[in-house]
Design a protein around this motif. Structure first.
Motif, short mmCIF file in Angstrom:
data_model
loop_
_atom_site.label_atom_id
_atom_site.label_comp_id
_atom_site.label_asym_id
_atom_site.label_seq_id
_atom_site.Cartn_x
_atom_site.Cartn_y
_atom_site.Cartn_z
N LEU A 43 0.82 -1.20 0.00
CA LEU A 43 0.00 0.00 0.00
C LEU A 43 0.86 1.26 0.00
CD1 LEU A 43 -2.93 1.00 0.09
CD2 LEU A 43 -2.78 1.01 2.58
N VAL A 47 0.57 4.65 -2.28
CA VAL A 47 0.20 5.93 -1.67
C VAL A 47 1.39 6.88 -1.63
CG1 VAL A 47 -0.62 7.00 0.46
CG2 VAL A 47 -1.61 4.85 -0.31
N LEU A 106 -4.68 5.94 3.92
CA LEU A 106 -5.37 6.29 2.68
C LEU A 106 -5.75 7.76 2.60
CD1 LEU A 106 -7.79 3.23 2.26
CD2 LEU A 106 -5.68 3.68 1.02
N HIS A 107 -5.86 8.44 3.74
CA HIS A 107 -6.42 9.79 3.74
C HIS A 107 -5.43 10.89 4.10
CE1 HIS A 107 -10.18 7.44 3.83
NE2 HIS A 107 -10.73 8.50 3.26
N PRO A 109 -2.46 13.07 2.80
CA PRO A 109 -1.68 13.36 1.59
C PRO A 109 -0.23 13.68 1.94
CG PRO A 109 -3.00 15.26 2.21
CD PRO A 109 -3.33 14.19 3.21
N VAL A 228 -7.62 3.90 -2.65
CA VAL A 228 -6.65 4.98 -2.58
C VAL A 228 -7.36 6.32 -2.79
CG1 VAL A 228 -4.59 5.97 -3.63
CG2 VAL A 228 -4.80 3.49 -3.38
N TYR A 230 -5.49 9.53 -1.67
CA TYR A 230 -4.34 10.36 -2.03
C TYR A 230 -3.18 9.45 -2.42
CZ TYR A 230 -6.69 14.41 0.03
OH TYR A 230 -7.57 15.42 0.31
N ALA A 231 -2.53 9.79 -3.52
CA ALA A 231 -1.36 9.03 -3.97
C ALA A 231 -0.28 10.01 -4.39
CB ALA A 231 -1.71 8.10 -5.13
N LYS A 232 0.90 9.84 -3.83
CA LYS A 232 2.02 10.75 -4.12
C LYS A 232 1.65 12.21 -3.82
CE LYS A 232 3.45 6.93 -6.17
NZ LYS A 232 2.74 5.65 -6.07
N ARG A 236 -6.75 11.54 -5.85
CA ARG A 236 -7.10 10.67 -6.97
C ARG A 236 -8.60 10.77 -7.20
NH1 ARG A 236 -3.29 9.25 -10.19
NH2 ARG A 236 -4.52 7.44 -10.80
N ASP A 266 0.39 1.68 -9.99
CA ASP A 266 0.71 2.22 -8.66
C ASP A 266 0.63 3.74 -8.63
OD1 ASP A 266 0.91 -0.22 -7.52
OD2 ASP A 266 3.08 -0.24 -7.33
#
Length: 795
Positions: A43, A47, A106-107, A109, A228, A230-232, A236, A266
């Motif tokens: 994960l 993320v 997951l939340h 950023p 997901v 927020y990613a990087k 999203r 990813d």
């Protein structure tokens, strides 16, 4: 009196737990902890970036060790709670925390900008993720101290539970996905709470958490409820996403980007799905776009050739080869979601059934493994911007580097070409070239090993745009035979047709740039010593192709922040950060609490070095084998799960039989000597043997992995419980009220594992994987030398 009573003495009057409750409960806790760790690394690579997944492993090790230390410090309070009640409470609490940790990860950023806000967010994320491991470590320490009479069985249950987690993680990721795999670890904890519980209320709480988590997994089967956010560091938007699916390799989604559709891996690497009709290719925008890219030079020179394309993704190289007249295109794609689910099923119509054309043959496999297993010969072996930035499972340098770009790999590509065939590799390049330049260096070394004395006429290098712009694709064409005047003329004509393409090196017009200087030197190692970046050829022993920084670039901040390869360079900073953080955390959470919490009865700290050596040796061996088996098994995730599963399972069996095989602790020199001798033999003989077996069927490679690792893991599982049994017996007989030697041994072993997980990669980057394995052998040999001091203490 309570303040000076030892942890085990404080609970020695407790009623012993039945084995049918003790061992399954402990094994399930271990299963849940390692499953959570492995799922979090997957994960985190989505993320955040894969660099930070490596930190999760160190945090898990630290949490387990710190929990054991604080169990000793809180021994007075914990002594008031029955073991089964305490265990059930911790498991119920952890099952709740798993859900909370998932929501936090997951939340929150977190981008990769070096700011105070990002550092605080990252700290919050990792502290939250460490809490379940801390509680698990506390629980394990309590059980080991209170049930010291059956330490080998406890240690075996611990390791076997972890081994089962390694066995389960791949199918769970494939079937349930990343978030649901984390929730499944909560289900295991809830079941463990039910097993431990003696009270109706705790049993009911465990059942309730089991039902809640199972309902969430069922409701999230589509991946829409918990996914997901927020990613990087970027939100999203689910409105973009048409399709998303997890497997053990990566998270793959198809995003709608205007009129186009892109496969995103990813939440980082992407490849567009081709939507062109091959029969109506000529004079279209598709032809102009694809033929104006540097990889098209391979199609210009071999329009009717047989192509082997490693990592075809959405089909860019496949479409270009077919449209230019290739009668046979072999695509080797490692991810079945991309190769099958997307390109041949769900989006087959959109892709004009490109992967189902009669001249296209798609194989789901690792590139090198497939080439080793086939007798076919090709006119072109092609790789376009293939890397593992978005497909690794366990982080910074431990699993991130790509065995597709080593000297041994290039030699295999050349050996699978027809007499006049070529290798075509496209990489990103910058104002100060390093990636494509390193491809040239690797190819030069491979050609030298194949008997080409001076390969100056064996290269063509071209770019899309000026190097001064930075972040542009550059293709390197390399042959075992010299490029002819006719071939060079065809390249020149194509460059004239597409002015955005620039020749960086042609045999008759080498130019003046780093590529021409490297090729003219005919010595890539000498050139790399004087060049600003490390572009020396890399081998399977140290496959860190993307690590091009030298010490001055690491020290200077701009070296880490400039260029499109900043994500790779950041891994260096993360590695150093993990090392510094691990040292500080070990002192703060392990050594300092024990030093202030009570006086150890050791007359000398030397015996503790035995447990440090055991912990350091085990983690060095484990990480070396994970990296070594990436090539052998075909993917980092498979290497991670197979190696850890086999080592933990066999070590658990070794621990279980250690009392029978080693009734006297002084006999522990036998497994220590066997481990040291086996590791030394592996240093010299294993790399070549594994490389020669890469082409075998996957089931055969699994069997060979077991034959290599199970006997070794069996004897590696004996030294730690035997040493722990020795000092535990000594402590019981000594009646020294302030004795906390078992806690010190546990803490030092955990500290060595935390630091060793980082040290392993530092040694591998600097000296190679063989040197890392040799250091593991030295650690076990050191434990052998320290064994008499442990016995002296026992006596």
């Amino acid at each position: 009196m309570a303040a000076t009573t030892t942890f085990s003495d404080a609970v020695s009057s407790r009623v012993r737990i039945p084995q049918r409750t003790l061992l399954p409960g402990l094994a399930l806790c271990s299963f849940a902890a390692l499953l959570l760790e492995l799922a979090l690394t997957r994960l985190f690579s989505v993320v955040l970036f894969y660099h930070f997944a490596f930190l999760a492993i160190s945090i898990a090790l630290l949490g387990l060790g710190a929990g054991g230390v604080f169990a000793y410090l809180l021994r007075g309070q914990l002594a008031e709670v029955e073991t089964r009640t305490l265990s059930s409470r911790i498991c119920v609490l952890n099952s709740v925390l798993v859900l909370i940790v998932l929501e936090i990860v997951l939340h929150i950023p977190v981008s990769l900008e070096v700011t105070g806000r990002n550092f605080l967010r990252l700290t919050a994320m990792y502290l939250a993720a460490a809490v379940p491991f801390f509680l698990t470590g506390l629980l394990f320490s309590v059980i080991f101290a209170r049930e010291s009479g059956c330490i080998p069985r406890l240690y075996a249950a611990d390791l076997c539970g972890g081994a089962l987690a390694c066995l389960a993680i791949v199918p769970l990721l494939n079937w349930l996905g990343g978030p649901n795999a984390i929730l499944f670890s909560g289900i295991a904890l809830a079941i463990s709470a039910i097993i431990w519980s003696e009270s109706q209320s705790l049993r009911r709480a465990g059942v309730e958490m089991l039902l809640i988590l199972a309902t969430l997994i069922a409701a999230n089967h589509s991946g829409r409820l918990i996914d997901v956010v927020y990613a990087k560091g970027m939100f999203r938007d689910p409105a973009w996403v048409e399709f998303a699916r997890w497997n053990a390799i990566s998270r793959v989604e198809v995003d709608r980007q205007g009129q186009a559709k892109a496969v995103v891996i990813d939440a980082d690497a992407s490849t567009y799905i081709m939507n062109a009709d091959v029969a109506k290719w000529h004079e279209t925008e598709w032809e102009r776009d694809l033929m104006s890219a540097p990889p098209a030079l391979a199609n210009v020179l071999r329009p009717n050739g047989r192509f082997a394309i490693i990592g075809p993704g959405g089909g860019v190289d496949v479409l270009r080869a077919v449209a230019n007249g290739s009668p046979n295109v072999t695509g080797i794609e490692i991810n079945p979601i991309i190769a099958t689910t997307i390109m041949r099923e769900r989006y087959a119509d959109y892709a004009q059934h490109l992967y189902q054309r009669p001249e296209v043959h798609i194989h789901v496999s690792d590139g090198r493994s497939y080439l080793r297993s086939t007798s076919d010969r090709f006119d072109v072996v092609q790789m376009t911007l293939v890397d593992t930035w978005a497909s690794t499972a366990a982080g910074a340098f431990a699993l991130s580097e790509n065995n597709l770009y080593t000297v041994e790999a290039l030699r295999e590509y050349f050996e699978h070409l027809n007499r006049d065939g070529m290798v075509a590799i496209t990489r990103w390049e910058f104002r100060h070239p390093r990636e494509a330049l390193r491809v040239v260096a690797v190819a030069m070394d491979a050609l030298h090993r194949l008997g080409v004395a001076n390969p100056a006429r064996h290269f063509v290098v071209a770019s899309q745009g000026d190097l001064n712009g930075g972040g542009i694709p550059v293709v390197v064409l390399a042959k075992r035979t010299p490029f002819t005047a006719t071939e060079e003329s065809a390249v020149t004509d194509h460059l004239a047709r597409y002015p955005q393409l620039h020749a960086l090196y042609l045999p008759s017009r080498p130019g003046q740039n780093p590529f021409s200087a490297l090729i003219a030197s005919n010595d890539p190692f000498a050139f790399a010593r004087t060049y600003a970046y490390n572009v020396a050829p890399v081998t399977d022993n140290a496959p860190f192709f993307f690590f091009t920084l030298k010490l001055p670039q690491i020290i200077r901040e701009e070296g880490l922040r400039k260029g499109i390869d900043w994500k790779v360079n950041l891994g260096v900073l993360v590695l150093l950060l993990v090392l510094a953080t691990s040292i500080g955390a070990v002192v703060l959470f392990l050594i300092l609490p024990l030093a202030l919490g009570g006086k150890a009865s050791w007359n000398s700290p030397v015996p503790l070095l035995y447990f440090i050596a055991i912990g350091l040796g085990y983690i060095l061996v484990e990480i070396t084998f994970i990296q070594r088996f990436v090539l052998f098994l075909g993917h980092p995730t498979y290497a991670l799960t197979v190696v850890i599963f086999l080592l933990l399972l066999s070590s658990g069996i070794g621990s279980l039989t250690s009392r029978l095989w080693l009734p006297q602790p002084e006999m522990c020199w036998i497994p220590l000597a066997l481990v040291s001798a086996t590791l030394v033999s592996y240093v010299f003989f294993l790399p070549a043997r594994l490389a020669g077996l890469v082409g075998l069927p996957f089931a055969d490679r699994l069997l060979i992995s077991a034959l290599l690792l199970v006997p070794l893991g069996f004897v590696m599982g004996m030294p730690f419980p035997t040493g722990l049994r020795a000092i535990s017996s000594s402590r019981v007989s000594s009646s020294l009220s302030a004795d906390n030697t078992v806690e010190w041994a546990w803490a030092m072993n955990a500290a060595a594992s935390v630091l060793g997980s980082v040290l392993a990669m530092v040694i591998a980057i600097q000296f190679g994987l063989s040197a890392t394995l040799a250091c593991g052998a030295m650690a076990y040999a050191s434990a052998w030398l320290l064994l008499p001091y442990v016995h002296r203490k026992t006596a």
